[in-house]
Design a protein around this motif. Structure first.
Motif, PDB file in Angstrom:
ATOM      1  N   GLU A   4      13.051   2.191  29.438  1.00  0.00           N
ATOM      2  CA  GLU A   4      13.832   3.391  29.127  1.00  0.00           C
ATOM      3  C   GLU A   4      13.756   3.711  27.636  1.00  0.00           C
ATOM      4  N   GLU A   5      13.894   2.695  26.809  1.00  0.00           N
ATOM      5  CA  GLU A   5      13.810   2.910  25.366  1.00  0.00           C
ATOM      6  C   GLU A   5      12.409   3.361  24.964  1.00  0.00           C
ATOM      7  N   ALA A   6      11.387   2.720  25.546  1.00  0.00           N
ATOM      8  CA  ALA A   6      10.009   3.075  25.204  1.00  0.00           C
ATOM      9  C   ALA A   6       9.691   4.508  25.616  1.00  0.00           C
ATOM     10  N   LEU A   7      10.192   4.936  26.779  1.00  0.00           N
ATOM     11  CA  LEU A   7       9.960   6.314  27.213  1.00  0.00           C
ATOM     12  C   LEU A   7      10.646   7.308  26.276  1.00  0.00           C
ATOM     13  N   ARG A   8      11.831   6.955  25.817  1.00  0.00           N
ATOM     14  CA  ARG A   8      12.536   7.849  24.896  1.00  0.00           C
ATOM     15  C   ARG A   8      11.831   7.921  23.542  1.00  0.00           C
ATOM     16  N   ASN A   9      11.074   6.900  23.195  1.00  0.00           N
ATOM     17  CA  ASN A   9      10.368   6.878  21.917  1.00  0.00           C
ATOM     18  C   ASN A   9       9.025   7.605  21.954  1.00  0.00           C
ATOM     19  N   GLY A  63      17.321   5.305  38.903  1.00  0.00           N
ATOM     20  CA  GLY A  63      18.382   5.868  38.079  1.00  0.00           C
ATOM     21  C   GLY A  63      17.980   5.976  36.629  1.00  0.00           C
ATOM     22  N   MET A  64      17.268   4.947  36.141  1.00  0.00           N
ATOM     23  CA  MET A  64      16.784   4.994  34.762  1.00  0.00           C
ATOM     24  C   MET A  64      15.822   6.164  34.573  1.00  0.00           C
ATOM     25  N   LEU A  65      14.899   6.337  35.519  1.00  0.00           N
ATOM     26  CA  LEU A  65      13.939   7.440  35.413  1.00  0.00           C
ATOM     27  C   LEU A  65      14.636   8.797  35.517  1.00  0.00           C
ATOM     28  N   CYS A  66      15.671   8.889  36.344  1.00  0.00           N
ATOM     29  CA  CYS A  66      16.433  10.144  36.443  1.00  0.00           C
ATOM     30  C   CYS A  66      17.007  10.530  35.088  1.00  0.00           C
ATOM     31  N   ARG A  67      17.539   9.551  34.364  1.00  0.00           N
ATOM     32  CA  ARG A  67      18.118   9.850  33.047  1.00  0.00           C
ATOM     33  C   ARG A  67      17.049  10.363  32.080  1.00  0.00           C
ATOM     34  N   TYR A 104      11.801  13.308  42.431  1.00  0.00           N
ATOM     35  CA  TYR A 104      10.659  13.021  41.564  1.00  0.00           C
ATOM     36  C   TYR A 104      10.722  11.579  41.069  1.00  0.00           C
ATOM     37  N   ALA A 105      11.898  11.149  40.635  1.00  0.00           N
ATOM     38  CA  ALA A 105      12.060   9.790  40.112  1.00  0.00           C
ATOM     39  C   ALA A 105      11.763   8.748  41.182  1.00  0.00           C
ATOM     40  N   MET A 106      12.306   8.932  42.379  1.00  0.00           N
ATOM     41  CA  MET A 106      12.087   7.942  43.430  1.00  0.00           C
ATOM     42  C   MET A 106      10.658   7.998  43.952  1.00  0.00           C
ATOM     43  N   GLY A 107      10.024   9.165  43.860  1.00  0.00           N
ATOM     44  CA  GLY A 107       8.602   9.238  44.198  1.00  0.00           C
ATOM     45  C   GLY A 107       7.774   8.389  43.248  1.00  0.00           C
ATOM     46  N   LEU A 108       8.132   8.426  41.969  1.00  0.00           N
ATOM     47  CA  LEU A 108       7.459   7.585  40.979  1.00  0.00           C
ATOM     48  C   LEU A 108       7.688   6.105  41.270  1.00  0.00           C
ATOM     49  N   VAL A 109       8.938   5.761  41.587  1.00  0.00           N
ATOM     50  CA  VAL A 109       9.253   4.358  41.866  1.00  0.00           C
ATOM     51  C   VAL A 109       8.468   3.874  43.084  1.00  0.00           C
TER      52      VAL A 109
END
Length: 220
Positions: A83-88, A144-148, A166-171
Motif C-alpha cells: 500500500e505504501e509503495a503504491l502510494r509512492n 480492501g487495501m487496493l480499494c483504498r 476492479y480491486a477483487m478482479g486484481l486480487v
C-alpha cells in the motif's frame, strides 16, 4: 527517490518499540517453525502442538497470534508495504503500471530473501484445500487495501461497486497466477507471469475468445 526505490522489507524491527519487537520475534519464530515442520513432514502431519514446541512457546500463544494453522502459513506483513509503495508511485502513472512495478519488486524481494518459503506457501495454496479456502477468505484484506489506493487515484468512493469489482478482479488475478506457478513446479519467472496475467486483466483475451466459441454448441 521514493517513486523508484524498491519497497522496504515487510517490517523494520529497528523502528519498533521493545514490546512490538518481542511480538514480531514470536510471530517470526512460529512461522519459521511451521514452514520447517511442513517441509519435513507435510502439512496435514504438522500439528499446532508441534509448532508450539519447535517455536518454544505454548499452543495458546500460537493461537493468540494466529487463529488457525492456515493463518500461520498465509499471514505476512506485505499488504501495508504494498500500500505504501503504491502510494509512492507517480500520481500520473496508470494504476495498472504502478501495480505491475510494485508486485514485481515485492515478488523479487520475496524470492531473493526467502525463496523456499515463498514457493512452499504458494504450493500449499494450490494443493491443500484448507489453505486455499482460507486464502480466499483473506483475499478481502488485500482487496480492501487496493480499494483504498484505487479510490485515491481515481477520486472515487472505495465502497463503490466498480472500485470493489476492479480491486477483487486484481486480487483474483494474483491468486490464480500464484496457483498456476506452483501447479507447474515454478517453471517461469513469477514476475513475467504476473505481467502476462495483468495484461489479460487489462486487455481481455482478445480474438482468441471468439475463435474458441465459433465451434461451440451455440456457434451455429
Amino acid at each position: 527517490m521514493p517513486a523508484t526505490a524498491p519497497p522496504p522489507s515487510p517490517v523494520d524491527p529497528s523502528q519498533l518499540g521493545l514490546r512490538e519487537r518481542k511480538k514480531l520475534k514470536t510471530r517470526v519464530a512460529i512461522r519459521e517453525a511451521t514452514y520447517r515442520l511442513i517441509a519435513e513432514q507435510g502439512y496435514e502431519a504438522t500439528t499446532v502442538e508441534q509448532i508450539a514446541q519447535a517455536a518454544e512457546v505454548s499452543a495458546s500463544t500460537v493461537f493468540r497470534y494466529f487463529p488457525t494453522k492456515e493463518d500461520i502459513v498465509l499471514t505476512d506483513e506485505h499488504d501495508p508495504v504494498m500500500e505504501e509503495a503504491l502510494r509512492n508511485r507517480p500520481a500520473e502513472e496508470p494504476l495498472l503500471d504502478s501495480l505491475r512495478h510494485v508486485l514485481r519488486q515485492t515478488m523479487e524481494h520475496s524470492m531473493r530473501h526467502e525463496p523456499e518459503v515463498t514457493k512452499l506457501r504458494m504450493r500449499l495454496m494450490a494443493e491443500v484445500p484448507a489453505v486455499r479456502s482460507r486464502s480466499l477468505e483473506s483475499m478481502s484484506v488485500t482487496g480492501g487495501m487496493l480499494c483504498r489506493v484505487i479510490a485515491e487515484r481515481t477520486g472515487r468512493d472505495p465502497a463503490e461497486l466498480e472500485v470493489r469489482a476492479y480491486a477483487m478482479g486484481l486480487v483474483g488475478t494474483l491468486f490464480e497466477t500464484s496457483r498456476y506457478w506452483a501447479e507447474r513446479d515454478y517453471p517461469d519467472d513469477i514476475g513475467d507471469l504476473l505481467d502476462r496475467a495483468l495484461t489479460v486483466f487489462a486487455q481481455g483475451l482478445g480474438p482468441g475468445v471468439a475463435r474458441a466459441n465459433q465451434g461451440g454448441p451455440t456457434g451455429r
